[in-house]
Design a protein around this motif. Structure first.
Motif, mmCIF file in Angstrom:
data_model
loop_
_atom_site.group_PDB
_atom_site.id
_atom_site.type_symbol
_atom_site.label_atom_id
_atom_site.label_comp_id
_atom_site.label_asym_id
_atom_site.label_seq_id
_atom_site.Cartn_x
_atom_site.Cartn_y
_atom_site.Cartn_z
ATOM 1 N N PHE A 176 0.813 -1.218 0.000
ATOM 2 C CA PHE A 176 0.000 0.000 0.000
ATOM 3 C C PHE A 176 0.852 1.276 0.000
ATOM 4 C CE2 PHE A 176 -2.641 -3.157 2.316
ATOM 5 C CZ PHE A 176 -3.674 -3.250 1.406
ATOM 6 N N ALA A 177 2.155 1.126 0.090
ATOM 7 C CA ALA A 177 3.022 2.294 0.281
ATOM 8 C C ALA A 177 3.114 3.235 -0.923
ATOM 9 C CB ALA A 177 4.426 1.854 0.703
ATOM 10 N N PRO A 178 3.162 2.753 -2.176
ATOM 11 C CA PRO A 178 3.303 3.715 -3.270
ATOM 12 C C PRO A 178 2.275 4.836 -3.241
ATOM 13 C CG PRO A 178 3.680 1.506 -4.101
ATOM 14 C CD PRO A 178 3.203 1.350 -2.677
ATOM 15 N N GLU A 179 1.013 4.479 -3.000
ATOM 16 C CA GLU A 179 -0.020 5.518 -2.979
ATOM 17 C C GLU A 179 0.100 6.389 -1.735
ATOM 18 O OE1 GLU A 179 -2.690 7.596 -5.115
ATOM 19 O OE2 GLU A 179 -1.566 5.795 -5.725
ATOM 20 N N ALA A 180 0.495 5.782 -0.613
ATOM 21 C CA ALA A 180 0.666 6.556 0.620
ATOM 22 C C ALA A 180 1.788 7.587 0.471
ATOM 23 C CB ALA A 180 0.963 5.620 1.793
ATOM 24 N N ILE A 181 2.845 7.204 -0.214
ATOM 25 C CA ILE A 181 3.953 8.144 -0.424
ATOM 26 C C ILE A 181 3.533 9.257 -1.380
ATOM 27 C CG2 ILE A 181 6.317 8.401 -1.283
ATOM 28 C CD1 ILE A 181 6.768 5.452 -0.430
ATOM 29 N N LYS B 147 26.497 10.554 -11.500
ATOM 30 C CA LYS B 147 26.251 9.152 -11.842
ATOM 31 C C LYS B 147 25.093 8.542 -11.057
ATOM 32 C CE LYS B 147 30.610 7.711 -13.869
ATOM 33 N NZ LYS B 147 31.657 6.657 -13.944
ATOM 34 N N VAL B 148 24.598 9.232 -10.060
ATOM 35 C CA VAL B 148 23.433 8.748 -9.312
ATOM 36 C C VAL B 148 22.182 9.040 -10.143
ATOM 37 C CG1 VAL B 148 22.022 9.051 -7.251
ATOM 38 C CG2 VAL B 148 24.524 8.991 -7.055
ATOM 39 N N MET B 149 21.474 7.973 -10.526
ATOM 40 C CA MET B 149 20.336 8.119 -11.445
ATOM 41 C C MET B 149 19.028 7.563 -10.911
ATOM 42 S SD MET B 149 21.843 7.181 -15.223
ATOM 43 C CE MET B 149 20.158 7.193 -15.852
ATOM 44 N N ALA B 150 19.072 6.838 -9.788
ATOM 45 C CA ALA B 150 17.854 6.143 -9.365
ATOM 46 C C ALA B 150 17.856 5.920 -7.867
ATOM 47 C CB ALA B 150 17.749 4.801 -10.090
ATOM 48 N N ILE B 151 16.659 5.873 -7.302
ATOM 49 C CA ILE B 151 16.497 5.532 -5.890
ATOM 50 C C ILE B 151 15.225 4.719 -5.720
ATOM 51 C CG2 ILE B 151 15.360 7.754 -5.438
ATOM 52 C CD1 ILE B 151 16.470 7.599 -2.571
ATOM 53 N N ASP B 152 15.332 3.610 -4.987
ATOM 54 C CA ASP B 152 14.105 2.941 -4.564
ATOM 55 C C ASP B 152 13.910 3.172 -3.073
ATOM 56 O OD1 ASP B 152 15.309 0.792 -2.986
ATOM 57 O OD2 ASP B 152 15.629 -0.370 -4.810
ATOM 58 N N ILE B 153 12.643 3.198 -2.668
ATOM 59 C CA ILE B 153 12.271 3.426 -1.269
ATOM 60 C C ILE B 153 11.338 2.290 -0.867
ATOM 61 C CG2 ILE B 153 11.230 5.008 0.380
ATOM 62 C CD1 ILE B 153 11.887 7.298 -1.520
ATOM 63 N N VAL B 154 11.737 1.543 0.168
ATOM 64 C CA VAL B 154 11.019 0.305 0.490
ATOM 65 C C VAL B 154 10.765 0.177 1.987
ATOM 66 C CG1 VAL B 154 12.026 -0.877 -1.502
ATOM 67 C CG2 VAL B 154 13.184 -1.027 0.707
ATOM 68 N N GLU B 155 9.900 -0.809 2.314
ATOM 69 C CA GLU B 155 9.626 -1.246 3.688
ATOM 70 C C GLU B 155 8.847 -0.216 4.523
ATOM 71 O OE1 GLU B 155 9.882 -4.218 4.630
ATOM 72 O OE2 GLU B 155 11.267 -5.109 3.180
ATOM 73 N N ILE B 156 7.784 0.320 3.932
ATOM 74 C CA ILE B 156 6.815 1.127 4.680
ATOM 75 C C ILE B 156 5.473 0.399 4.640
ATOM 76 C CG2 ILE B 156 5.564 3.302 4.842
ATOM 77 C CD1 ILE B 156 7.866 4.627 3.329
ATOM 78 N N MET C 62 3.772 9.243 9.390
ATOM 79 C CA MET C 62 5.118 9.733 9.654
ATOM 80 C C MET C 62 6.158 9.146 8.704
ATOM 81 S SD MET C 62 5.220 9.768 13.832
ATOM 82 C CE MET C 62 7.011 9.865 13.872
ATOM 83 N N THR C 63 6.089 7.835 8.489
ATOM 84 C CA THR C 63 7.113 7.167 7.687
ATOM 85 C C THR C 63 6.974 7.520 6.215
ATOM 86 O OG1 THR C 63 6.857 5.375 9.306
ATOM 87 C CG2 THR C 63 8.307 4.973 7.444
ATOM 88 N N SER C 64 5.748 7.569 5.723
ATOM 89 C CA SER C 64 5.524 7.967 4.332
ATOM 90 C C SER C 64 5.947 9.414 4.096
ATOM 91 C CB SER C 64 4.046 7.794 3.964
ATOM 92 O OG SER C 64 3.685 6.428 3.970
ATOM 93 N N ARG C 65 5.789 10.249 5.106
ATOM 94 C CA ARG C 65 6.215 11.652 4.972
ATOM 95 C C ARG C 65 7.736 11.763 4.857
ATOM 96 N NH1 ARG C 65 2.587 15.998 7.445
ATOM 97 N NH2 ARG C 65 0.516 15.081 7.482
ATOM 98 N N VAL C 66 8.462 10.933 5.599
ATOM 99 C CA VAL C 66 9.924 10.933 5.455
ATOM 100 C C VAL C 66 10.299 10.467 4.052
ATOM 101 C CG1 VAL C 66 12.109 10.023 6.311
ATOM 102 C CG2 VAL C 66 10.277 10.531 7.921
#
Length: 316
Positions: free
Chosen positions: A57-62, A279-288, A297-301
């Motif tokens: 459910f995190a993608p929409e929460a973020i 050279k930094v082109m991508a970031i994934d954000i996981v485990e919320i 709180m966590t989705s806001r970070v």
């Protein structure tokens, strides 16, 4: 309807300040041929989690948490107005874990092939999504270096439970999608990992930085060291942000919360610093897991981390 006063369409009756633009307003649906500086895709898979997790459910929460922030950086004195091309979420099978990991790999392969944007945001999901995403990323962009912010090594064996959220970097190493010398793990927490996996990391040449290292070496020096090393060895750099690198006080919505972790200011400044590197082109954000979060709180970070990345890419 036209005779009813003060009525707006559902979801539109929110306060709007004419001088303030919110980050969520930057989200723009992607269409063929559309190009931009930033792109975002949701990878809503959490069934491979070792512990119970609603991280799907995190993608929409973020995305929703982006509404909490304006686009203006007072520190830089600039408005971050580049659209974020939103590819939507990859569709998951309700029951098939390995099939879903294959779907994520195939979907991300197709998405990276569009070359629609210069920088990518991938929103998990649990940490198992990083295997599919990084594998596809490396096949499209070349030799990849990974900076992993995490309390855990995520180098577990696959014999004791299959391809879970504890195995993505073990699998990437075994597949030769990345090499150990090009993987840096920052924020590894005491009493959170097994000796066998710490030993495996060292055997593979992984750079491992504990929370004690962050205190004594400092995050600034660690990042400078690793970016300097990686820029000579790889074509592109991928950031993998497991939100449980944060102390439980800052990330109550992580399934694996615990004390002794990083504070949010240290993490957000680190994301800003790494994003400045070309050279930094991508970031994934996981485990919320939004179902156990407190006041988002966590989705806001996580949303703030996305803005910090964008801010870094706006430094000349």
């Amino acid at each position: 309807m036209s005779n009813i006063r003060h009525l707006k369409p559902a979801g539109k009756a929110i306060f709007k300040d004419r001088y303030t633009k919110k980050v969520k307003e930057l989200l723009t649906g992607w269409e063929n041929e559309k190009k931009g500086k930033f792109g975002l895709v949701g990878l809503p898979l959490s069934k491979p989690s070792i512990s119970h997790s609603g991280a799907s459910f995190a993608p929409e929460a973020i995305r929703d948490a982006m509404q909490s922030y304006s686009t203006y950086s007072g520190e830089l004195g600039v408005d971050l107005l580049d659209p974020i091309l939103d590819f939507g979420d990859l569709e998951m099978n309700p029951t098939e874990i390995v099939e879903n990991q294959r779907r994520l790999y195939e979907g991300m392969t197709d998405i990276f092939a569009t070359e629609a944007v210069e920088n990518w945001f991938m929103l998990g999901g649990d940490h198992s999504i990083s295997y599919s995403s990084i594998k596809a990323f490396s096949e499209h962009y070349g030799k990849v270096g990974v900076i992993q912010f995490d309390a855990h090594h995520d180098l577990r064996n696959t014999e004791d439970g299959g391809p879970t959220n504890g195995t993505p970097f073990r699998r990437l190493l075994e597949d030769h999608s990345i090499s150990g010398e090009n993987l840096a793990q920052i924020g590894i927490r005491d009493f959170t990992n097994a000796k066998a996996y710490h030993d495996y990391a060292k055997e593979q040449g992984v750079s491992v930085y504990s929370m004690a290292d962050i205190r004594y070496i400092t995050m600034t020096n660690i990042l400078a060291r690793e970016l300097r090393k990686l820029e000579e060895r790889v074509d592109v750099i991928y950031i993998s942000l497991d939100m449980d690198v944060l102390d439980q006080a800052f990330a109550p919505g992580c399934p694996a919360i615990g004390p002794g972790g990083m504070d949010s200011n240290t993490l957000l400044e680190a994301i800003f610093q790494v994003a400045k590197h070309p050279k930094v082109m991508a970031i994934d954000i996981v485990e919320i897991d939004p179902t156990i979060d407190i006041r988002n709180m966590t989705s806001r970070v996580a949303a703030y981390a996305i803005i910090q990345f964008m801010k870094g890419k706006n430094v000349k």
